[in-house]
Design an enzyme around this catalytic site. Structure first.
Site, PDB file in Angstrom:
ATOM      1  CE1 TYR A  60     -14.072  28.936   4.569  1.00  0.00           C
ATOM      2  CE2 TYR A  60     -15.167  28.754   2.495  1.00  0.00           C
ATOM      3  CZ  TYR A  60     -15.093  29.118   4.136  1.00  0.00           C
ATOM      4  OH  TYR A  60     -16.372  29.554   4.308  1.00  0.00           O
ATOM      5  CE  LYS A  89      -5.767   2.584   3.149  1.00  0.00           C
ATOM      6  NZ  LYS A  89      -4.864   1.610   3.574  1.00  0.00           N
ATOM      7  CD  GLU A 145      -6.823   4.301  13.535  1.00  0.00           C
ATOM      8  OE1 GLU A 145      -7.504   3.294  13.955  1.00  0.00           O
ATOM      9  OE2 GLU A 145      -5.988   4.244  12.586  1.00  0.00           O
ATOM     10  CD  GLU A 168      -2.930  -0.803   2.489  1.00  0.00           C
ATOM     11  OE1 GLU A 168      -3.989  -0.354   2.435  1.00  0.00           O
ATOM     12  OE2 GLU A 168      -2.365  -1.479   3.650  1.00  0.00           O
TER      13      GLU A 168
END
Length: 118
Positions: free
Chosen positions: A55, A100, A74, A23
């Protein structure tokens, strides 16, 4: 004081987060949503962009953190939340959701997500 919620939703990134080495090499698609609670009295009354949370700067901060590889979502959410709060000290609360798409879990899964508030 007028508390407001500023939300930037559906930010899309291709990044290299994941607990598996493949990954971190192949990468994956991610989305990030952010919700910011802040006093919006001055920008609401003055219509002055310099008195509000920019923004574009929030997006750029998220993008910077998404470019840093992590093993778990996390950690990504934690870094994003801390970075945004550091850049805009007037924030009362920030909530970050990192998702994800199509994680490698051995079956058909649309997405996994972590939501963190601080």
């Amino acid at each position: 004081m007028k508390k407001g919620i500023i939300e930037i939703e559906g930010m899309e990134f291709y990044a290299y987060h994941g607990c598996y080495d493949t990954e971190q090499i192949m990468g994956n698609e991610f989305t990030v949503d952010i919700s910011i609670v802040a006093d919006i009295t001055l920008p609401a009354e003055t219509d002055d962009i310099n008195s509000t949370i920019n923004y574009l700067e929030v997006y750029n901060t998220v993008a910077e953190q998404m470019a840093v590889k992590s093993r778990i979502l996390e950690n990504v959410a934690f870094r994003i939340a801390n970075s945004v709060r550091a850049k805009f000290p007037g924030i009362e609360k920030v909530t970050v959701k990192v998702s994800k798409k199509f994680p490698p879990l051995g079956g058909k899964v649309e997405k996994t997500s972590v939501t963190l508030s601080c």
